[in-house]
Design an enzyme around this catalytic site. Sequence first.
Site, PDB file in Angstrom:
ATOM      1  N   THR A 185      39.025  56.233  24.606  1.00 41.41           N
ATOM      2  CA  THR A 185      37.675  55.686  24.813  1.00 41.41           C
ATOM      3  C   THR A 185      37.355  54.800  23.624  1.00 41.41           C
ATOM      4  OG1 THR A 185      36.659  57.526  23.664  1.00 41.41           O
ATOM      5  CG2 THR A 185      36.926  57.743  26.043  1.00 41.41           C
ATOM      6  N   GLU A 330      37.176  58.739  31.294  1.00 39.57           N
ATOM      7  CA  GLU A 330      37.383  60.190  31.477  1.00 39.57           C
ATOM      8  C   GLU A 330      37.444  60.597  32.942  1.00 39.57           C
ATOM      9  OE1 GLU A 330      35.318  58.661  29.511  1.00 39.57           O
ATOM     10  OE2 GLU A 330      34.904  59.744  27.656  1.00 39.57           O
ATOM     11  N   LYS A 439      12.576  56.011  23.593  1.00 37.73           N
ATOM     12  CA  LYS A 439      11.622  57.112  23.676  1.00 37.73           C
ATOM     13  C   LYS A 439      10.268  56.634  23.164  1.00 37.73           C
ATOM     14  CE  LYS A 439      15.173  60.502  23.766  1.00 37.73           C
ATOM     15  NZ  LYS A 439      16.441  60.472  23.030  1.00 37.73           N
ATOM     16  N   TRP A 444      10.512  58.440  28.501  1.00 37.81           N
ATOM     17  CA  TRP A 444      11.729  57.635  28.390  1.00 37.81           C
ATOM     18  C   TRP A 444      11.575  56.302  29.127  1.00 37.81           C
ATOM     19  CZ3 TRP A 444      16.518  61.314  29.360  1.00 37.81           C
ATOM     20  CH2 TRP A 444      16.535  62.301  28.345  1.00 37.81           C
TER      21      TRP A 444
HETATM   22  P1  ADP Z   1      34.420  51.770  27.444  1.00 35.80           P
HETATM   23  O1  ADP Z   1      33.100  52.147  26.839  1.00 35.80           O
HETATM   24  O2  ADP Z   1      35.570  51.864  26.524  1.00 35.80           O
HETATM   25  O3  ADP Z   1      34.365  50.526  28.259  1.00 35.80           O
HETATM   26  P2  ADP Z   1      34.317  53.313  29.868  1.00 35.80           P
HETATM   27  O4  ADP Z   1      34.626  52.262  30.833  1.00 35.80           O
HETATM   28  O5  ADP Z   1      34.923  54.625  30.057  1.00 35.80           O
HETATM   29  O6  ADP Z   1      34.757  52.932  28.435  1.00 35.80           O
HETATM   30  O7  ADP Z   1      32.762  53.451  29.754  1.00 35.80           O
HETATM   31  C1  ADP Z   1      32.089  54.292  30.627  1.00 35.80           C
HETATM   32  C2  ADP Z   1      30.615  54.079  30.510  1.00 35.80           C
HETATM   33  O8  ADP Z   1      30.261  52.782  30.965  1.00 35.80           O
HETATM   34  C3  ADP Z   1      29.817  54.998  31.410  1.00 35.80           C
HETATM   35  O9  ADP Z   1      29.639  56.255  30.841  1.00 35.80           O
HETATM   36  C4  ADP Z   1      28.519  54.228  31.543  1.00 35.80           C
HETATM   37  O10 ADP Z   1      27.674  54.403  30.436  1.00 35.80           O
HETATM   38  C5  ADP Z   1      28.980  52.804  31.556  1.00 35.80           C
HETATM   39  N1  ADP Z   1      29.056  52.325  32.934  1.00 35.80           N
HETATM   40  C6  ADP Z   1      30.138  52.209  33.709  1.00 35.80           C
HETATM   41  N2  ADP Z   1      29.821  51.683  34.906  1.00 35.80           N
HETATM   42  C7  ADP Z   1      28.491  51.465  34.893  1.00 35.80           C
HETATM   43  C8  ADP Z   1      27.547  50.949  35.834  1.00 35.80           C
HETATM   44  N3  ADP Z   1      27.915  50.508  37.024  1.00 35.80           N
HETATM   45  N4  ADP Z   1      26.266  50.900  35.457  1.00 35.80           N
HETATM   46  C9  ADP Z   1      25.855  51.320  34.244  1.00 35.80           C
HETATM   47  N5  ADP Z   1      26.690  51.806  33.315  1.00 35.80           N
HETATM   48  C10 ADP Z   1      27.994  51.887  33.629  1.00 35.80           C
END
Ligand code: ADP
Length: 542
Positions: A185, A330, A439, A444
């Site tokens: 990640t 994940e 916040k 929120w």
């Molecule tokens: P990286 O941060 O390395 O790009 P990830 O792709 O695993 O890794 O990131 C996942 C995160 O991206 C999710 O937990 C969420 O916060 C955000 N995310 C993914 N898809 C969406 C979406 N369609 N809308 C909003 N947030 C998203």
Amino acid sequence: MLGLMQDWPLLCHKVIDHAATYHGQREVVSRSVEGPIHRTNYAEVRLRALKLSQRLARDGIGIGDRVATMAWNTWRHLESWYGILGVGAVYHTLNPRLFHDQIAWIMNDAEDRMLFVDLTFVKLVELIAPKVPSLERIVILTDDAHMPETSLVNAVSYESYIAEADGDFAWAEFDERTAAGMCYTSGTTGDPKGVVYSHRSNVLHAMTALQPDMLSLASRDRLMPVVPLFHANGWSTAFSGPMSGCAMVMPGAGMDGESIYQMLTQEKVTITAAVPTVWLMLLQRMEKEGGALPDLSRVVIGGSACPRAITKAFQDDYGVDVVHAWGMTEMSPLGTLCSIKPEYAHLEGDEKLDLQTKQGHPPFTVEMKITDDENVSLPWDGSTFGRLKVRGPAVSSSYYKGRGAEQFDTEGWFDTGDVAHVDQFGYMQITDRAKDVIKSGGEWISSIEIENLAVGHPDVAEAAVIGVTHPKWDERPLLVIVVKEDRSPSKEDLIGFLDGKIAKWWMPDDVIFVDDIPHTATGKIQKTALRDQLKDYSFPGA
Ligand code: ADP
């Protein structure tokens, strides 16, 4: 009494066997890193992956060994994955956009024995390789004619490496729970954490991805994964594509609007997938130069929230359906997709666009719930938001070396770190990352919702909203804007544009204009860096 069905292990290389056997002539087209368009097919990809497995086995690479790749989406990268998988080794994708010290840290953590790298990144690897003592050999994804001058010791061209094998080789056989792949990640908080996929999770996840309410891939499709294989397990495309037998169009290093437009149209792509920033580039290119997307039927958009303006432009201007998706490294990574259930089939125009700003509903294999901070489940009423938690056979049960244990509970739920609400029909909408939510006076405010609306303003290229300390309210939203070339909207224009679209108390207290908004290595707005940049900012009069 047990069932009397065969115990057929779910191994990733069975996917390429299937593609080669039943869809062997289907095209795999790539923009090669060397330049020209390259054409091959699944039968060839499998044969060359077998040669690679055979060659790796000769180098002593086997079950559980980590083999890194730092590469664009091309046929050679796809073959590398299957060749690595075929000896039971673990493909470990590296994101070249990270700082080189961070990449070295990740490679050392994973103890990578080999690295497959594209020509583009050879100079970068020259900085990294000396810091990674476990690295035995570097394979440059090209042929001898294109081998660069390099200080790397033990570097060979991919073509000469696999030419030393004849492909007379049988895939290794092992337990389906064996590790298949690794992806770290981005580590916006603390050190990066390793996610480890298994053969079983990858195969189950690809089967999930094929469902009609998910990617709905068929052998008639031509799929272009613009999302790089190094981002979140390539959104499963390296498995779901061959499993469906669809043609694959690989964009290589051509990630700009013009190159993507050319591949989409010349190669008659029917379905494609990437993060919103990629689609902003394509749409800006098309707004300027014109063009049409007659073959493209759907575009999968995820990784960060898909702004309404993007959905509207694809659907209204170009007749392409947008499929908004949410997921995480994940989760292999797909978690929800916003396909239209019968309950919402009557929606049109703005109401349909409203629905499509949601991230959607989960497929079979993903369980989801929202809870408060005390782990009490919250109602699915489309407005109460809480921590989003998930579990399933393609969701991490822990990180590599046990890091981040606080995100996993004893009932198997994984805390995504996202904040969301869910409606009565199971449509989830992300309102924020837990650490980005604003916040204000104990309530929120969703930064994402305001950003999505702001990018709908015709003069806005990109928008971000962050919480800034406020003496009375704790935090208040600040809207940060990058304007399109030759445009100069005023603060009042932007506030007026949001008026009536969000609750009064959500209205940003100020708007500032910047040249650039920082992005993460996967193209997302980097809120931590933005907050850092603006740490001396305070609201006028506050
Ligand atoms: P990286 O941060 O390395 O790009 P990830 O792709 O695993 O890794 O990131 C996942 C995160 O991206 C999710 O937990 C969420 O916060 C955000 N995310 C993914 N898809 C969406 C979406 N369609 N809308 C909003 N947030 C998203």
